[in-house]
Write an enzyme that holds these catalytic residues in place. Structure first.
Site, PDB file in Angstrom:
ATOM      1  N   GLY A  15       0.826  -1.204   0.000  1.00  0.00           N
ATOM      2  CA  GLY A  15       0.000   0.000   0.000  1.00  0.00           C
ATOM      3  C   GLY A  15       0.857   1.250   0.000  1.00  0.00           C
ATOM      4  N   TYR A  68      -2.370 -19.329  -2.645  1.00  0.00           N
ATOM      5  CA  TYR A  68      -3.249 -18.180  -2.407  1.00  0.00           C
ATOM      6  C   TYR A  68      -4.690 -18.636  -2.223  1.00  0.00           C
ATOM      7  CZ  TYR A  68      -5.697 -13.752  -3.283  1.00  0.00           C
ATOM      8  OH  TYR A  68      -6.522 -12.657  -3.186  1.00  0.00           O
TER       9      TYR A  68
END
Length: 334
Positions: free
Chosen positions: A36, A147
């Site tokens: 981020g 994942y």
């Protein structure tokens, strides 16, 4: 309401923060800033209803303190598919982070909105994907599936907590969210890499043969679904698909982006075999398209933004982001 958002400085997280604040709620945003960026939240600087906490979701004391006064926790922070690296972070960040969020939530009976993924459907041949359909994953020796396994484990953990502690939870399976602020690497999705290549006149790299299909959902539509699931109890205890049902091949996506970027002629396509990935073992999903009738029935939600319209907005933002990055490089070298 006071709402905690993990992964708040990321692509989806920052758009969700904007939407929630715009609706009058207070938000505490939590992000490790590994992927981020504070720049994604710059527009909220000085907003008294927004607090940002730099913390990893694996840091239980910091996460607990950040969420202490929250009514709801929207858990978006995650590590994605390990295409070029190892699977340990994918497995442990996703498992430990979700466990910490749920532990914190149960002591205050806070609702949890969990961000899952369409990847959990794996290689299921039953299309379009329905939430009650079978999930078909590949072998454990192919780390690409780590994942999907981590997110599926997290879904099970959410509903185990819901049953054991009567905790309100919702799991949302996202399908190819894209839009302004997406990461400029593969972390941001294939459209991100394709746009960069098209704008710079470079070859567009395609994994495999490009005939695999995906469904892409503009960020405003995805965020609308998250907000509806957060503010309503109609979907509590449920798994919901959030995605656009328009199916497109990766090859068609590359050509569409090439044209929308204003590039002349045919795109220069470079096909990258899966064997070139780290570990030499990789499997892809051949088709991916959702059935979102459940989200429409429970939340009144459906995707509205057409792919070309959403890509045009994304390309405009992406062009400005690349120009800014290039200016920064020039300035650093002068």
């Amino acid at each position: 309401m006071r709402i905690a958002v993990t992964g708040a400085a990321g692509f989806l997280g920052s758009h969700l923060v904007d939407r929630l604040l715009g609706l009058g709620h207070s938000v505490v945003g939590i992000d490790s800033l590994i992927y981020g960026s504070r720049a994604n939240l710059a527009q909220q600087a000085g907003n008294r209803r927004f607090t940002f906490v730099e913390a990893d979701v694996r840091d239980m004391p910091a996460l607990n303190e950040a969420c202490r006064s929250a009514d709801v926790i929207v858990h978006l922070a995650a590590h994605k598919i390990p295409r070029y690296g190892g699977a340990i972070d994918t497995l442990l960040v996703n498992a430990d982070g979700t466990r910490h969020v749920l532990d914190i939530a149960r002591y205050g009976q806070r609702k949890v909105v969990f961000a899952s993924t369409s990847d959990v459907y794996g290689k299921s041949p039953d299309l379009p994907f329905r939430e009650d359909g079978d999930l078909v994953l590949g072998p454990s020796r192919v780390k690409r599936w780590s994942y999907a396994v981590s997110k599926l484990f997290d879904e099970h953990l959410c509903f185990a907590f819901a049953e054991e502690y009567e905790l309100p939870v919702v799991a949302l399976r996202f399908f190819g969210s894209y839009g302004p602020r997406h990461h400029l690497s593969w972390w941001g999705g294939p459209q991100s890499v394709f746009i960069s290549a098209a704008l710079r006149g470079e070859p567009i790299t395609i994994h495999g043969d490009g005939l695999q299909t995906r469904s892409f959902t503009y960020v405003s539509d995805t965020v609308d679904g998250i907000v509806r699931a957060t503010l309503s109890d109609a979907a509590d205890g449920e798994v919901l698909n959030l995605g656009c049902d328009h199916e497109i091949t990766i090859l068609e996506l590359a050509r569409t982006i090439h044209g929308l970027c204003g590039a002349a002629g045919e795109p220069n396509l470079e096909f990258i075999p899966y064997e070139s990935f780290t570990g030499k073992r990789y499997e892809d999903v051949r088709r991916r398209v959702p059935d979102c009738s459940k989200a429409q029935r429970l939340l009144g939600w459906r995707a509205h933004v057409a792919l070309e319209a959403g890509l045009a907005r994304t390309i405009e933002w992406h062009r400005a982001a690349l120009e800014g990055a290039d200016r920064a490089l020039v300035g650093a070298g002068s």
